[in-house]
Design a protein around this motif. Sequence first.
Motif, PDB file in Angstrom:
ATOM      1  N   ARG A  29       1.105  -1.219   0.135  1.00 18.07           N
ATOM      2  CA  ARG A  29      -0.152  -0.084  -0.004  1.00 18.07           C
ATOM      3  C   ARG A  29       0.813   1.300   0.049  1.00 18.07           C
ATOM      4  O   ARG A  29       1.810   1.234   0.775  1.00 18.07           O
ATOM      5  N   LEU A  30       0.651   2.087  -0.897  1.00 15.73           N
ATOM      6  CA  LEU A  30       1.471   3.521  -1.126  1.00 15.73           C
ATOM      7  C   LEU A  30       0.365   4.475  -0.350  1.00 15.73           C
ATOM      8  O   LEU A  30      -0.625   4.583  -0.795  1.00 15.73           O
ATOM      9  N   GLY A  31       0.869   5.410   0.721  1.00 11.72           N
ATOM     10  CA  GLY A  31      -0.170   5.932   1.151  1.00 11.72           C
ATOM     11  C   GLY A  31       0.573   6.979   2.353  1.00 11.72           C
ATOM     12  O   GLY A  31       1.792   7.174   2.343  1.00 11.72           O
ATOM     13  N   VAL A  32      -0.051   7.659   3.035  1.00 12.41           N
ATOM     14  CA  VAL A  32       0.106   8.529   4.154  1.00 12.41           C
ATOM     15  C   VAL A  32       0.175   7.809   5.631  1.00 12.41           C
ATOM     16  O   VAL A  32      -0.651   7.171   6.235  1.00 12.41           O
ATOM     17  N   ILE A  33       1.627   7.835   6.125  1.00  7.12           N
ATOM     18  CA  ILE A  33       1.974   7.097   7.346  1.00  7.12           C
ATOM     19  C   ILE A  33       2.100   8.134   8.370  1.00  7.12           C
ATOM     20  O   ILE A  33       2.865   9.020   8.331  1.00  7.12           O
ATOM     21  N   ALA A  34       1.403   8.032   9.591  1.00  6.83           N
ATOM     22  CA  ALA A  34       1.659   8.881  10.734  1.00  6.83           C
ATOM     23  C   ALA A  34       1.819   8.076  11.938  1.00  6.83           C
ATOM     24  O   ALA A  34       1.519   6.900  11.880  1.00  6.83           O
ATOM     25  N   LYS A  35       2.157   8.688  12.911  1.00  7.25           N
ATOM     26  CA  LYS A  35       1.902   8.255  14.284  1.00  7.25           C
ATOM     27  C   LYS A  35       0.831   8.274  15.091  1.00  7.25           C
ATOM     28  O   LYS A  35      -0.098   9.053  14.582  1.00  7.25           O
ATOM     29  N   ARG A  36       0.336   7.218  15.584  1.00  8.68           N
ATOM     30  CA  ARG A  36      -1.088   7.162  16.290  1.00  8.68           C
ATOM     31  C   ARG A  36      -0.994   8.552  17.281  1.00  8.68           C
ATOM     32  O   ARG A  36      -0.076   8.650  18.072  1.00  8.68           O
ATOM     33  N   GLY A  37      -2.082   8.864  17.355  1.00 10.81           N
ATOM     34  CA  GLY A  37      -2.274  10.175  18.205  1.00 10.81           C
ATOM     35  C   GLY A  37      -2.217  11.317  17.266  1.00 10.81           C
ATOM     36  O   GLY A  37      -2.488  12.521  17.743  1.00 10.81           O
ATOM     37  N   THR A  38      -1.384  11.505  16.124  1.00 14.43           N
ATOM     38  CA  THR A  38      -1.448  12.538  15.527  1.00 14.43           C
ATOM     39  C   THR A  38      -2.717  12.914  14.846  1.00 14.43           C
ATOM     40  O   THR A  38      -3.624  12.112  14.321  1.00 14.43           O
ATOM     41  N   ASP A  39      -3.016  14.360  14.876  1.00 12.54           N
ATOM     42  CA  ASP A  39      -4.453  14.739  14.570  1.00 12.54           C
ATOM     43  C   ASP A  39      -4.333  14.849  13.110  1.00 12.54           C
ATOM     44  O   ASP A  39      -3.993  15.860  12.382  1.00 12.54           O
ATOM     45  N   ILE A  40      -5.124  13.705  12.522  1.00 12.27           N
ATOM     46  CA  ILE A  40      -5.422  13.806  11.151  1.00 12.27           C
ATOM     47  C   ILE A  40      -6.742  14.384  10.597  1.00 12.27           C
ATOM     48  O   ILE A  40      -7.853  13.787  10.991  1.00 12.27           O
ATOM     49  N   PRO A  41      -6.551  15.360   9.570  1.00 11.87           N
ATOM     50  CA  PRO A  41      -8.080  15.995   9.315  1.00 11.87           C
ATOM     51  C   PRO A  41      -8.764  15.081   8.466  1.00 11.87           C
ATOM     52  O   PRO A  41      -8.281  14.189   7.847  1.00 11.87           O
ATOM     53  N   LYS A  42     -10.254  15.186   8.857  1.00 10.96           N
ATOM     54  CA  LYS A  42     -11.291  14.398   8.114  1.00 10.96           C
ATOM     55  C   LYS A  42     -11.002  14.975   6.704  1.00 10.96           C
ATOM     56  O   LYS A  42     -11.322  15.967   6.667  1.00 10.96           O
ATOM     57  N   HIS A  69     -12.351  14.139   2.355  1.00 14.40           N
ATOM     58  CA  HIS A  69     -12.684  12.937   1.438  1.00 14.40           C
ATOM     59  C   HIS A  69     -11.448  12.741   0.213  1.00 14.40           C
ATOM     60  O   HIS A  69     -11.403  11.748  -0.657  1.00 14.40           O
ATOM     61  N   SER A  70     -10.799  13.746   0.218  1.00 12.01           N
ATOM     62  CA  SER A  70      -9.783  13.819  -0.915  1.00 12.01           C
ATOM     63  C   SER A  70      -8.258  13.835  -0.225  1.00 12.01           C
ATOM     64  O   SER A  70      -8.228  14.351   0.886  1.00 12.01           O
ATOM     65  N   THR A  71      -7.438  13.510  -1.053  1.00 11.28           N
ATOM     66  CA  THR A  71      -5.867  13.546  -0.285  1.00 11.28           C
ATOM     67  C   THR A  71      -5.606  15.065  -0.105  1.00 11.28           C
ATOM     68  O   THR A  71      -4.931  15.243   1.055  1.00 11.28           O
ATOM     69  N   ILE A  72      -5.800  16.081  -0.897  1.00 11.16           N
ATOM     70  CA  ILE A  72      -5.645  17.425  -0.607  1.00 11.16           C
ATOM     71  C   ILE A  72      -6.271  17.889   0.684  1.00 11.16           C
ATOM     72  O   ILE A  72      -5.657  18.579   1.665  1.00 11.16           O
ATOM     73  N   GLU A  73      -7.504  17.661   0.929  1.00 14.77           N
ATOM     74  CA  GLU A  73      -7.908  17.852   1.990  1.00 14.77           C
ATOM     75  C   GLU A  73      -7.501  17.205   3.360  1.00 14.77           C
ATOM     76  O   GLU A  73      -7.263  18.064   4.391  1.00 14.77           O
ATOM     77  N   ILE A  74      -6.859  16.202   3.266  1.00 13.82           N
ATOM     78  CA  ILE A  74      -6.295  15.161   4.488  1.00 13.82           C
ATOM     79  C   ILE A  74      -4.782  15.976   4.735  1.00 13.82           C
ATOM     80  O   ILE A  74      -4.422  16.108   6.034  1.00 13.82           O
ATOM     81  N   LEU A  75      -3.905  16.458   3.641  1.00 16.49           N
ATOM     82  CA  LEU A  75      -2.734  16.729   3.902  1.00 16.49           C
ATOM     83  C   LEU A  75      -2.650  18.156   4.027  1.00 16.49           C
ATOM     84  O   LEU A  75      -1.397  18.667   4.463  1.00 16.49           O
ATOM     85  N   ARG A  76      -3.602  19.063   3.699  1.00 15.46           N
ATOM     86  CA  ARG A  76      -3.411  20.455   3.667  1.00 15.46           C
ATOM     87  C   ARG A  76      -2.668  20.981   5.069  1.00 15.46           C
ATOM     88  O   ARG A  76      -1.734  21.758   5.001  1.00 15.46           O
ATOM     89  N   PRO A  77      -3.330  20.505   6.204  1.00 11.27           N
ATOM     90  CA  PRO A  77      -2.531  21.426   7.382  1.00 11.27           C
ATOM     91  C   PRO A  77      -1.198  20.535   7.773  1.00 11.27           C
ATOM     92  O   PRO A  77      -0.966  21.033   8.936  1.00 11.27           O
ATOM     93  N   LEU A  78      -0.888  19.354   7.067  1.00 10.30           N
ATOM     94  CA  LEU A  78       0.140  18.658   7.590  1.00 10.30           C
ATOM     95  C   LEU A  78       1.719  19.038   7.082  1.00 10.30           C
ATOM     96  O   LEU A  78       1.585  19.265   5.984  1.00 10.30           O
ATOM     97  N   LYS A  79       2.520  18.990   7.755  1.00  7.67           N
ATOM     98  CA  LYS A  79       3.856  18.832   7.482  1.00  7.67           C
ATOM     99  C   LYS A  79       4.220  17.229   6.921  1.00  7.67           C
ATOM    100  O   LYS A  79       3.992  16.417   7.644  1.00  7.67           O
ATOM    101  N   ILE A  80       4.596  17.367   5.667  1.00  3.27           N
ATOM    102  CA  ILE A  80       4.995  15.982   5.001  1.00  3.27           C
ATOM    103  C   ILE A  80       6.154  15.620   4.363  1.00  3.27           C
ATOM    104  O   ILE A  80       6.868  16.705   4.067  1.00  3.27           O
ATOM    105  N   ALA A  81       6.536  14.505   4.395  1.00  4.52           N
ATOM    106  CA  ALA A  81       7.813  14.255   3.755  1.00  4.52           C
ATOM    107  C   ALA A  81       7.651  13.103   2.775  1.00  4.52           C
ATOM    108  O   ALA A  81       6.713  12.376   2.777  1.00  4.52           O
TER     109      ALA A  81
END
Length: 260
Positions: A107-120, A122-134
């Motif tokens: 699976r290719l996707g978004v991996i985070a630590k448990r406890g990280t506040d992940i936005p709800k 429907h789209s990848t953009i909506e989920i990732l917009r507030p996050l710092k990503i590598a």
Amino acid sequence: MCFKWCVLCCLGFIFSLNAASVIVYTEPNPPFNFREKGMIQGLGFDLLEASMISLRSKIAQDEIYLGTWKEVYKEALDHPNTFLISTTKIKEREPYFQWIGPIATVRLGVIAKRGTDIPKGHSTIEILRPLKIATVKETSSEKVLFNEIGENHNLNITRVSTPAQGYKMLEYGRVDALIYTDVPFVYYLISEGQDVSQYKMVHVLLNTDYYIAAGKSVPKEQIQIMQAQLNHLKEPDGKGGSSMYDRIMANYLKGVVLQP
């Protein structure tokens, strides 16, 4: 006559492999391909050798070239009698190789630590917009992400050169999420003695498979033989137990998966 032709064909294939100074190109991507104690090895090599078991002896270290993905991908295209492992079969690559597999489902996707506040969302953009990503440069996961979000995404993305850099940034909280593939990430955590349950796959970009990519000059008859031998590995043994394939996988992953 048919049997004799098949044997001659196999012998010709073995000769062509042995005549090449390099027959396998690969990048560091544990547990599939990696260097340890000076030896290039991994799950991808175990399955490649198993698929070739009736064709030739084990692959020697001097027949393997380990380099960056960009480098080995170009070399494999330039030398169409070789193999490239372990390769995601995405649309843009399909016409350039013959494919043996799958050797693993990932699976290719978004991996985070448990406890990280992940936005709800429907789209990848909506989920990732507030996050710092590598992301890891030139990898399949990065390509899939950029194909989906486009160039004008305005996301906070740091592109790193190696998976290890991305793992450490996530571990130390320098980013909120890593765009990567689940199986290599799980293997890294196991190797480092970390608790896999402390991480999660919060959003899947693509469910896909890793394959052995064979150059266009590798005879189709040999592709068929290798595929048949790989299929045989996945069959349960006669006593109703696990398959040889499952036992090879367990050597690296201990049956652990990255949960949602």
